[in-house]
Write a protein that holds these residues in place. Structure first.
Motif, PDB file in Angstrom:
ATOM      1  N   ALA A 175       0.824  -1.208   0.000  1.00  0.00           N
ATOM      2  CA  ALA A 175       0.000   0.000   0.000  1.00  0.00           C
ATOM      3  C   ALA A 175       0.855   1.255   0.000  1.00  0.00           C
ATOM      4  O   ALA A 175       0.574   2.225  -0.721  1.00  0.00           O
ATOM      5  N   VAL A 176       1.918   1.261   0.804  1.00  0.00           N
ATOM      6  CA  VAL A 176       2.797   2.437   0.873  1.00  0.00           C
ATOM      7  C   VAL A 176       3.602   2.583  -0.407  1.00  0.00           C
ATOM      8  O   VAL A 176       3.758   3.687  -0.945  1.00  0.00           O
ATOM      9  N   ARG A 177       4.108   1.468  -0.927  1.00  0.00           N
ATOM     10  CA  ARG A 177       4.942   1.528  -2.134  1.00  0.00           C
ATOM     11  C   ARG A 177       4.152   2.034  -3.340  1.00  0.00           C
ATOM     12  O   ARG A 177       4.659   2.823  -4.147  1.00  0.00           O
ATOM     13  N   ASN A 178       2.888   1.595  -3.437  1.00  0.00           N
ATOM     14  CA  ASN A 178       2.085   1.938  -4.609  1.00  0.00           C
ATOM     15  C   ASN A 178       1.112   3.089  -4.362  1.00  0.00           C
ATOM     16  O   ASN A 178       0.361   3.467  -5.257  1.00  0.00           O
ATOM     17  N   GLY A 179       1.100   3.628  -3.135  1.00  0.00           N
ATOM     18  CA  GLY A 179       0.189   4.725  -2.826  1.00  0.00           C
ATOM     19  C   GLY A 179      -1.265   4.320  -2.932  1.00  0.00           C
ATOM     20  O   GLY A 179      -2.097   5.095  -3.430  1.00  0.00           O
ATOM     21  N   ALA A 180      -1.585   3.109  -2.465  1.00  0.00           N
ATOM     22  CA  ALA A 180      -2.944   2.587  -2.595  1.00  0.00           C
ATOM     23  C   ALA A 180      -3.520   2.283  -1.216  1.00  0.00           C
ATOM     24  O   ALA A 180      -2.823   2.328  -0.206  1.00  0.00           O
ATOM     25  N   SER A 181      -4.798   1.937  -1.188  1.00  0.00           N
ATOM     26  CA  SER A 181      -5.430   1.526   0.057  1.00  0.00           C
ATOM     27  C   SER A 181      -5.019   0.092   0.376  1.00  0.00           C
ATOM     28  O   SER A 181      -4.500  -0.636  -0.483  1.00  0.00           O
ATOM     29  N   SER A 182      -5.284  -0.332   1.608  1.00  0.00           N
ATOM     30  CA  SER A 182      -4.945  -1.701   2.005  1.00  0.00           C
ATOM     31  C   SER A 182      -5.717  -2.714   1.168  1.00  0.00           C
ATOM     32  O   SER A 182      -5.157  -3.737   0.743  1.00  0.00           O
ATOM     33  N   LEU A 183      -7.000  -2.439   0.906  1.00  0.00           N
ATOM     34  CA  LEU A 183      -7.808  -3.358   0.113  1.00  0.00           C
ATOM     35  C   LEU A 183      -7.284  -3.463  -1.310  1.00  0.00           C
ATOM     36  O   LEU A 183      -7.166  -4.561  -1.863  1.00  0.00           O
ATOM     37  N   ALA A 184      -6.938  -2.311  -1.911  1.00  0.00           N
ATOM     38  CA  ALA A 184      -6.398  -2.324  -3.271  1.00  0.00           C
ATOM     39  C   ALA A 184      -5.053  -3.038  -3.320  1.00  0.00           C
ATOM     40  O   ALA A 184      -4.754  -3.759  -4.284  1.00  0.00           O
ATOM     41  N   ALA A 185      -4.252  -2.876  -2.289  1.00  0.00           N
ATOM     42  CA  ALA A 185      -2.932  -3.509  -2.253  1.00  0.00           C
ATOM     43  C   ALA A 185      -3.054  -5.023  -2.196  1.00  0.00           C
ATOM     44  O   ALA A 185      -2.348  -5.749  -2.910  1.00  0.00           O
ATOM     45  N   VAL A 186      -3.945  -5.555  -1.345  1.00  0.00           N
ATOM     46  CA  VAL A 186      -4.079  -7.007  -1.239  1.00  0.00           C
ATOM     47  C   VAL A 186      -4.657  -7.582  -2.523  1.00  0.00           C
ATOM     48  O   VAL A 186      -4.251  -8.670  -2.970  1.00  0.00           O
ATOM     49  N   GLN A 187      -5.582  -6.872  -3.148  1.00  0.00           N
ATOM     50  CA  GLN A 187      -6.136  -7.353  -4.415  1.00  0.00           C
ATOM     51  C   GLN A 187      -5.065  -7.407  -5.500  1.00  0.00           C
ATOM     52  O   GLN A 187      -5.012  -8.363  -6.284  1.00  0.00           O
ATOM     53  N   GLN A 188      -4.196  -6.403  -5.533  1.00  0.00           N
ATOM     54  CA  GLN A 188      -3.141  -6.374  -6.544  1.00  0.00           C
ATOM     55  C   GLN A 188      -2.118  -7.480  -6.310  1.00  0.00           C
ATOM     56  O   GLN A 188      -1.673  -8.135  -7.251  1.00  0.00           O
ATOM     57  N   ILE A 189      -1.750  -7.702  -5.059  1.00  0.00           N
ATOM     58  CA  ILE A 189      -0.766  -8.740  -4.752  1.00  0.00           C
ATOM     59  C   ILE A 189      -1.301 -10.112  -5.140  1.00  0.00           C
ATOM     60  O   ILE A 189      -0.602 -10.913  -5.781  1.00  0.00           O
ATOM     61  N   VAL A 190      -2.542 -10.405  -4.786  1.00  0.00           N
ATOM     62  CA  VAL A 190      -3.137 -11.708  -5.093  1.00  0.00           C
ATOM     63  C   VAL A 190      -3.309 -11.875  -6.595  1.00  0.00           C
ATOM     64  O   VAL A 190      -3.058 -12.964  -7.150  1.00  0.00           O
ATOM     65  N   ALA A 191      -3.720 -10.810  -7.275  1.00  0.00           N
ATOM     66  CA  ALA A 191      -3.926 -10.895  -8.725  1.00  0.00           C
ATOM     67  C   ALA A 191      -2.605 -11.074  -9.472  1.00  0.00           C
ATOM     68  O   ALA A 191      -2.533 -11.836 -10.446  1.00  0.00           O
ATOM     69  N   ASP A 192      -1.550 -10.390  -9.045  1.00  0.00           N
ATOM     70  CA  ASP A 192      -0.274 -10.439  -9.760  1.00  0.00           C
ATOM     71  C   ASP A 192       0.564 -11.659  -9.409  1.00  0.00           C
ATOM     72  O   ASP A 192       1.217 -12.247 -10.285  1.00  0.00           O
ATOM     73  N   GLU A 193       0.567 -12.064  -8.133  1.00  0.00           N
ATOM     74  CA  GLU A 193       1.509 -13.096  -7.701  1.00  0.00           C
ATOM     75  C   GLU A 193       0.858 -14.273  -6.994  1.00  0.00           C
ATOM     76  O   GLU A 193       1.534 -15.235  -6.642  1.00  0.00           O
ATOM     77  N   GLY A 194      -0.433 -14.209  -6.739  1.00  0.00           N
ATOM     78  CA  GLY A 194      -1.107 -15.287  -6.026  1.00  0.00           C
ATOM     79  C   GLY A 194      -1.102 -15.063  -4.526  1.00  0.00           C
ATOM     80  O   GLY A 194      -0.316 -14.271  -3.997  1.00  0.00           O
ATOM     81  N   ALA A 195      -1.964 -15.798  -3.837  1.00  0.00           N
ATOM     82  CA  ALA A 195      -2.107 -15.621  -2.394  1.00  0.00           C
ATOM     83  C   ALA A 195      -0.835 -15.988  -1.635  1.00  0.00           C
ATOM     84  O   ALA A 195      -0.555 -15.431  -0.566  1.00  0.00           O
ATOM     85  N   ALA A 196      -0.049 -16.920  -2.191  1.00  0.00           N
ATOM     86  CA  ALA A 196       1.178 -17.340  -1.504  1.00  0.00           C
ATOM     87  C   ALA A 196       2.174 -16.194  -1.355  1.00  0.00           C
ATOM     88  O   ALA A 196       3.033 -16.217  -0.461  1.00  0.00           O
ATOM     89  N   ALA A 197       2.057 -15.178  -2.207  1.00  0.00           N
ATOM     90  CA  ALA A 197       2.971 -14.040  -2.142  1.00  0.00           C
ATOM     91  C   ALA A 197       2.819 -13.269  -0.838  1.00  0.00           C
ATOM     92  O   ALA A 197       3.744 -12.554  -0.427  1.00  0.00           O
ATOM     93  N   LEU A 198       1.679 -13.405  -0.180  1.00  0.00           N
ATOM     94  CA  LEU A 198       1.468 -12.713   1.086  1.00  0.00           C
ATOM     95  C   LEU A 198       2.400 -13.246   2.176  1.00  0.00           C
ATOM     96  O   LEU A 198       2.643 -12.566   3.177  1.00  0.00           O
ATOM     97  N   TYR A 199       2.905 -14.470   1.972  1.00  0.00           N
ATOM     98  CA  TYR A 199       3.826 -15.069   2.957  1.00  0.00           C
ATOM     99  C   TYR A 199       5.262 -15.123   2.444  1.00  0.00           C
ATOM    100  O   TYR A 199       6.102 -15.783   3.044  1.00  0.00           O
ATOM    101  N   ARG A 200       5.533 -14.412   1.371  1.00  0.00           N
ATOM    102  CA  ARG A 200       6.884 -14.430   0.816  1.00  0.00           C
ATOM    103  C   ARG A 200       7.911 -13.828   1.778  1.00  0.00           C
ATOM    104  O   ARG A 200       9.072 -14.205   1.788  1.00  0.00           O
ATOM    105  N   GLY A 201       7.456 -12.906   2.602  1.00  0.00           N
ATOM    106  CA  GLY A 201       8.377 -12.255   3.527  1.00  0.00           C
ATOM    107  C   GLY A 201       8.455 -12.908   4.893  1.00  0.00           C
ATOM    108  O   GLY A 201       8.938 -12.294   5.855  1.00  0.00           O
ATOM    109  N   LEU A 202       7.985 -14.171   5.017  1.00  0.00           N
ATOM    110  CA  LEU A 202       7.961 -14.812   6.336  1.00  0.00           C
ATOM    111  C   LEU A 202       9.358 -14.965   6.922  1.00  0.00           C
ATOM    112  O   LEU A 202       9.555 -14.738   8.124  1.00  0.00           O
ATOM    113  N   GLY A 203      10.332 -15.341   6.093  1.00  0.00           N
ATOM    114  CA  GLY A 203      11.705 -15.474   6.599  1.00  0.00           C
ATOM    115  C   GLY A 203      12.250 -14.173   7.156  1.00  0.00           C
ATOM    116  O   GLY A 203      12.684 -14.115   8.326  1.00  0.00           O
ATOM    117  N   PRO A 204      12.228 -13.098   6.350  1.00  0.00           N
ATOM    118  CA  PRO A 204      12.700 -11.809   6.876  1.00  0.00           C
ATOM    119  C   PRO A 204      11.912 -11.312   8.080  1.00  0.00           C
ATOM    120  O   PRO A 204      12.475 -10.703   8.986  1.00  0.00           O
TER     121      PRO A 204
END
Length: 268
Positions: free
Chosen positions: A175-204
């Motif tokens: 949301a901060v990187r793209n200047g979007a709302s939280s809802l728009a950000a989650v929709q974009q992440i899921v649409a572009d990379e799939g739901a698994a992308a939400l856990y891509r940063g689990l290690g860091p």
């Protein structure tokens, strides 16, 4: 004596007094030096619910109030080097953007909800794990090794906390990187990379949250004990009951932020 490890079983000295079989450094037991060895009672459901609720509420409010600073920090970390001369320049740029003051609230929804769940897990599970680990260690070891056992309980609680907060952190950063709302950000992440992308940063996020939470709880516990020992006459007073947690929490927060900063930059 059966509850204590061999080195902590008292023995009678030549002068008739009791002492320990091992040398104990002065101040090793902190403010609990005069306390008897005891076993903490089981955690009742009502008390557990209060801890989970208080942890979630406090964590959510604290992180949400800091969202404007977090927006500036995230922009400084994600934009190419040289884009801003510093935090003030970044803040002025955000204020002058099309969103105006609303730009400082990007990701606030994900932060408020995510850290309500994360705070409940961090504080609630800390109490659960702490009691379980101390029970397994025994009363004597729990007294003598209180700090390492607290660190272990904090790390266990943080592992669950990180799994809970990870997708919300991904949404907040998007949301901060793209200047979007939280809802728009989650929709974009899921649409572009799939739901698994939400856990891509689990290690860091584990590398960030484990040092942060462990340092926070351990430093808070030690500072609070030192302040309580330094102000014995103020025990039970209203000023100490409020001022001591605030002072210890401020010091703990500073050290925790320093300990987690490198991993925070990696996560972003």
């Amino acid at each position: 004596a059966q509850m204590l490890p061999a080195g902590l079983v008292p023995r009678r000295e030549a002068d008739g007094r009791f002492g320990l079989a091992v040398a104990v450094p002065a101040g090793a037991f902190g403010s609990r030096a005069a306390a008897p060895v005891e076993r903490v009672s089981g955690l009742q459901p009502a008390a557990a619910a209060k801890i989970f609720l208080a942890g979630g509420l406090c964590s959510s409010v604290a992180h949400t109030l800091l969202v404007p600073l977090d927006v500036v920090k995230t922009r400084l970390q994600t934009e190419p080097p040289g884009t801003y001369s510093g935090p003030l320049d970044c803040a002025r740029s955000l204020a002058a953007s099309e969103e105006g003051a609303a730009a400082f609230l990007q990701g606030a929804g994900a932060t408020a909800f995510g850290y309500a769940l994360a705070g409940a897990c961090a504080f609630g599970l800390l109490e659960v794990f702490s009691r379980a680990i101390n029970e397994a260690a025994g009363a004597g070891n729990s007294l003598f090794f209180s700090t390492p056992l607290l660190a272990l309980a904090s790390a266990c609680a943080t592992a669950f906390c990180a799994a809970v907060v990870c997708p919300f952190e991904a949404v907040r950063i998007g949301a901060v990187r793209n200047g979007a709302s939280s809802l728009a950000a989650v929709q974009q992440i899921v649409a572009d990379e799939g739901a698994a992308a939400l856990y891509r940063g689990l290690g860091p996020i584990l590398l960030k949250e484990v040092p942060f939470v462990v340092t926070k709880f351990v430093v808070f516990d030690r500072v609070a004990a030192l302040l309580a020992a330094a102000l014995p006459d103020a025990q039970g007073g209203a000023l100490l009951s409020v001022g001591l947690p605030l002072a210890a929490g401020s010091v703990a927060g500073l050290f925790a932020a320093l300990a987690s900063q490198p991993a925070d930059a990696l996560l972003t």
